[in-house]
Write an enzyme that holds these catalytic residues in place. Structure first.
Site: not given
Length: 508
Positions: A65, A67
């Site tokens: 991922d 963030d």
């Protein structure tokens, strides 16, 4: 005086107290027998912890991922999100909330039963930890909690359960992105209560959620970060080191994020360099997780300017950027399946749950709070409190069958001291809520989901720098309640010197 010595003195005092009260069996309370071996205070916050056995030698593909996984953000971002969402809320209510207080950081990973307007912490068995229930900024008395839940402090399964962390009456806050929303809920609740304004907690919850959502929908968060990368992005050099090391060992990398390409591109250029896409075999933006894992939206390709193209996607090519899509097409086009894939994310539901339970990928959870919690666990005060708490529990367990007045008096003193120790230990982590991983002796609901949805967990992806890429992670064999404890079962993996600790220290 060492804490072990102090604890033995405490047991000796309790033994003397029991003997003076003629508590039958007190002669068997040997301090050396009752004191546990000790609490390890050498934990390394850069350790990777295993819920399941994972051999990195079997992992060929690493996914991330963006963030709070590849990009870690400073507390300044939480404050900006909170302040902007607060202003949205004030505007919506025509300034009736104009005196809402400023940002202050709470701990994360709690639940909010919006029918009652409470913020609370529950354990793995859905029991509320009394003393951690707040309405607004004020603690709710235990008696009121019991009344709200019909004489118990148990939250029914049908209220809290939901595959993505949201039941019909309860919202679980499970990641760092939740901090501004939790704070705004608390201060808005407090405003209504303090000003004696009647309100419906469900409406307030929905309005606060909408205000927080507006910060993301309108792109404010992306704008702030892109305008001041140095202020908001932390430890970018560690992200570069991890990616470089994996690729240099022949691993394939991919990125699946909900963030837009322009935002990811600027952040990755800052952390990794202008050629950051050379590290990745597949880049997918605005994926709309967790819907990405179950929907059937086709992939769309972005050109070099970030504009959407119309061509049908028959291959996921290195150097290209794709938007939306779905996991089923991803698996079909890449052939990356099962335990040879290890994916890292910070949200247990949106990032990890589907991948582990439905597709058999290995998963790694990023839990930034581990750094602070490890520091607390390493303190002498925590070690002494926990060791004595365990010893005192052993005393109570062994001597509870004695019913004479003297024995009952001693047992009541021990019970009182045990409650005091529990409160003291909780307060070391956070005065309001304690540790995010435990409610007294039980794991929290968050811990339960962490064990269920992640093979590994760590404070940041940079923890990978501490391990050889053929390293095997072995979970500790914690004895079940009916099993005899073995000393070797209790060995602490977290304090072992890991192979590449010097490399990590050099980067830091």
């Amino acid at each position: 005086m060492s804490w072990v010595h102090t604890s033995k003195i405490q047991v000796a005092k309790s033994t003397k107290l029991a003997t003076s009260c003629n508590l039958e069996g007190a002669e068997y309370l040997d301090p050396f027998y009752l004191i546990p071996p000790g609490v390890c205070n050498l934990l390394n916050s850069s350790t990777i912890y295993a819920n399941n056995e994972v051999s990195l030698s079997e992992v060929d593909i690493y996914g991330f991922d963006y963030d709070y996984t590849l990009a870690l953000y400073s507390n300044a971002l939480d404050a900006m999100i909170y302040t902007t969402a607060r202003d949205f809320l004030i505007e919506h209510f025509k300034n009736s909330l104009s005196t809402l207080s400023s940002w202050h950081k709470p701990p994360s990973n709690f639940v909010f039963p919006y029918i009652h307007g409470l913020l609370m912490k529950i354990d793995a068995f859905h029991y509320i930890q009394l003393g951690t229930v707040y309405r607004g900024l004020n603690a709710v008395p235990d008696e009121e909690v019991l009344k709200l839940y019909e004489g118990t402090h148990h939250v029914p399964l049908n209220q809290v359960s939901g595959f993505y962390g949201k039941g019909p009456n309860v919202k679980q806050f499970m990641d760092v992105f939740s901090l501004p929303e939790m704070t705004l809920l608390a201060v808005a609740n407090d405003y209504f209560i303090s000003n004696d304004i009647e309100y419906e907690p469900v409406h307030l919850y929905r309005d606060v959620s909408e205000a927080i959502g507006m910060v993301h929908i309108k792109g404010y968060m992306y704008k702030w970060i892109m305008e001041d990368l140095e202020k908001y992005i932390l430890r970018g050099e560690e992200t570069y080191a991890v990616l470089h090391r994996l690729v240099s060992h022949g691993k394939k990398l991919f990125l699946i994020t909900n963030s837009p390409f322009s935002f990811v591109d600027k952040g990755m250029r800052y952390m990794v360099g202008k050629d950051w896409r050379d590290f990745f075999d597949v880049v997918i933006v605005q994926a709309d997780k967790p819907h990405f894992f179950n929907d059937a939206k086709p992939f769309r390709r972005l050109d070099s300017q970030g504009d959407l193209q119309w061509d049908k996607i028959n291959n996921l090519e290195k150097g290209q950027v794709y938007k939306q899509g779905n996991l089923f097409d991803f698996l079909r086009l890449t052939g990356w399946r099962g335990s040879k894939v290890l994916y890292f994310g910070d949200h247990l539901y949106s990032d990890l749950a589907d991948l582990m339970l439905r597709h058999g990928w290995r998963t790694g959870a990023i839990v930034p709070e581990l750094e602070l919690e490890t520091k607390v666990v390493n303190t002498e005060q925590y070690a002494q409190s926990l060791t004595w708490l365990q010893a005192l529990t052993g005393l109570l367990e062994r001597m509870q069958m004695y019913r004479d007045p003297g024995s009952r008096e001693v047992l009541q003193e021990w019970l009182k001291e045990r409650e005091e120790l529990r409160a003291r230990t909780k307060n070391l982590f956070n005065p309001q809520f304690g540790s995010i991983f435990r409610t007294c002796h039980n794991p929290t609901y968050f811990s339960r989901r962490l064990c269920r949805f992640s093979d590994l967990y760590m404070a940041s992806i940079s923890c990978l720098l501490n391990y050889d890429l053929s390293y095997t992670f072995y979970p500790r064999r914690t004895p079940l309640q009916h099993e005899a404890p073995l000393w070797m079962d209790q060995l602490c993996t977290g304090c072992m010197k890991t192979p590449f600790l010097e490399e990590m220290a050099h980067i830091r």
